[in-house]
Design an enzyme around this catalytic site. Structure first.
Site, PDB file in Angstrom:
ATOM      1  N   ASN A   9       7.589  35.052  27.767  1.00  0.00           N
ATOM      2  CA  ASN A   9       8.391  35.975  26.966  1.00  0.00           C
ATOM      3  C   ASN A   9       7.639  36.209  25.661  1.00  0.00           C
ATOM      4  OD1 ASN A   9      10.259  37.317  25.439  1.00  0.00           O
ATOM      5  ND2 ASN A   9      11.743  35.621  25.333  1.00  0.00           N
ATOM      6  N   GLU A 100      18.269  34.575  21.268  1.00  0.00           N
ATOM      7  CA  GLU A 100      17.991  35.462  20.120  1.00  0.00           C
ATOM      8  C   GLU A 100      18.814  36.745  20.215  1.00  0.00           C
ATOM      9  OE1 GLU A 100      13.753  35.371  20.666  1.00  0.00           O
ATOM     10  OE2 GLU A 100      13.769  33.262  20.079  1.00  0.00           O
ATOM     11  N   GLU A 172      17.551  27.203  28.085  1.00  0.00           N
ATOM     12  CA  GLU A 172      16.780  27.205  26.841  1.00  0.00           C
ATOM     13  C   GLU A 172      17.644  26.631  25.723  1.00  0.00           C
ATOM     14  OE1 GLU A 172      13.313  30.231  27.070  1.00  0.00           O
ATOM     15  OE2 GLU A 172      15.006  31.158  26.063  1.00  0.00           O
TER      16      GLU A 172
HETATM   17  P1  13P Z   1       9.076  28.994  22.479  1.00  0.00           P
HETATM   18  O1  13P Z   1       8.295  28.590  23.698  1.00  0.00           O
HETATM   19  O2  13P Z   1       8.265  29.745  21.468  1.00  0.00           O
HETATM   20  O3  13P Z   1       9.855  27.847  21.910  1.00  0.00           O
HETATM   21  O4  13P Z   1      10.169  30.065  22.991  1.00  0.00           O
HETATM   22  C1  13P Z   1      10.912  29.789  24.117  1.00  0.00           C
HETATM   23  C2  13P Z   1      11.682  30.998  24.466  1.00  0.00           C
HETATM   24  O5  13P Z   1      12.584  31.394  23.751  1.00  0.00           O
HETATM   25  C3  13P Z   1      11.301  31.736  25.680  1.00  0.00           C
HETATM   26  O6  13P Z   1      12.228  32.717  25.986  1.00  0.00           O
END
Ligand code: 13P
Length: 255
Positions: A9, A100, A172
Site C-alpha cells: 500500500n 487512515e 492492521e
Molecule cells: P506501515 O507498514 O508503514 O506500518 O503501514 C502499514 C499499512 O497501513 C498498510 O496498509
C-alpha cells in the site's frame, strides 16, 4: 485454496515517475522469481499512478489494486473515483476500510459496506482492513476482540458466501501502523485465529480455511518471516517498506 499475498500500500507517496519506476522493479522481480501458484504480489499505488503503472507491469505476475473507491456508482460527487472507473484501468482489487480512511475521512461500516458492494459488483477483489487503536488494545482483550468482530459483523459478514469469497481480510492494528511498533508474531496470530474462527462461525469451516488473512503494521524485511510463519497469517499488507523495491522483495521472499 487459501492464497498467500504480499501487498504494498503506497499510500500518498511517490511522484508518478517514481511510482512507475517502483512498479517496473516490482514487476521485474516478480517475473524473475516465478512465484508458485497461489502466491500473489499486489501493489496499490495512488489513483493518479494507476494508468501509467498498468502500462508497465506484467499483469500475470503483479496484481494492480487501488487504495479506495467511491461509495456511489457515478454522478455529482466531485473528486471521487468509482469502482467501475478503476476496473476500466485494469485494476483488479481495492483496499477498503483502512484505518487512515476510518480516522481521517470518517468512514464507518455503513459507508464501507456500500463501497464493498460496488467493488464486488465490478468484479474487484476487496482487501478489507480491520484493527484496534492503541487505547482499545490497552483496554484489554475483551474490548479489542469485540472491536474487530464489530468491524466484520457490520460489513463483510453481511455478504453472501459467494461474495465473501472475494474478500481478503487485513488485520492492521492501528498502533502498529507507521509507528515502528510491530505486533509480536503471537499477538498477530491471536487475532488472525480469532478472525478465522469468526469467519467459520459465520460462513462455515471451509470458507474460513480458504480465507486469506494478512497482517499489516510496521512489517519489514527484519520481522516479516517470523510473523508470516504463524499458521493463520497468510501474508502482509505493507506500507513504508513497500516503497523500496528491494525491501518489498525481501518481504515477498519471507513467505
Ligand atoms: P506501515 O507498514 O508503514 O506500518 O503501514 C502499514 C499499512 O497501513 C498498510 O496498509
Amino acid at each position: 485454496m487459501r492464497k498467500l499475498i504480499v501487498a504494498g500500500n503506497w499510500k500518498m507517496n511517490t511522484s508518478v515517475a517514481e511510482g512507475v519506476e517502483l512498479a517496473k522493479k516490482v514487476s521485474a522481480y516478480a517475473q524473475q522469481k516465478n512465484l508458485p501458484a497461489g502466491k500473489q504480489i499486489v501493489i496499490a499505488p495512488p489513483f493518479t499512478h494507476l494508468a501509467p503503472v498498468a502500462g508497465v507491469i506484467d499483469a500475470n505476475k503483479v496484481i494492480l489494486a487501488a487504495q479506495d473507491c467511491a461509495a456511489t456508482k457515478n454522478g455529482a460527487y466531485t473528486g471521487e473515483v468509482s469502482a467501475s472507473m478503476l476496473k476500466g484501468l485494469g485494476v483488479k482489487a481495492v483496499i477498503l476500510g483502512h484505518s487512515e480512511r476510518r480516522q481521517y475521512f470518517k468512514e464507518n461500516s455503513e459507508i464501507l459496506l456500500k463501497k464493498i458492494k460496488l467493488a464486488l459488483e465490478e468484479g474487484l477483489d476487496v482487501i478489507f482492513c480491520v484493527g484496534e487503536t492503541k487505547d482499545q488494545r490497552e483496554a484489554g482483550a475483551n474490548l479489542y476482540f469485540n472491536v474487530i468482530k464489530a468491524q466484520l459483523v457490520d460489513t463483510v459478514f453481511t455478504l453472501t458466501k459467494e461474495e465473501f469469497a472475494k474478500i481478503v481480510i487485513a488485520y492492521e492494528p492501528v498502533w502498529a501502523i507507521g509507528t515502528g511498533l510491530t505486533a509480536t508474531p503471537e499477538q498477530a496470530q491471536e487475532i488472525h485465529e480469532f478472525i478465522r474462527k469468526e469467519v467459520a462461525a459465520n460462513f462455515g469451516a471451509q470458507v474460513a480455511e480458504d480465507t486469506t488473512i494478512l497482517y499489516g503494521g510496521s512489517c519489514k524485511p527484519s520481522n516479516a518471516a517470523e510473523i508470516f510463519a504463524k499458521k493463520d497469517v497468510d501474508g502482509g499488507l505493507i506500507g513504508g517498506a513497500a516503497l523500496k523495491a528491494e525491501d518489498f522483495g525481501k518481504i515477498i521472499d519471507a513467505r
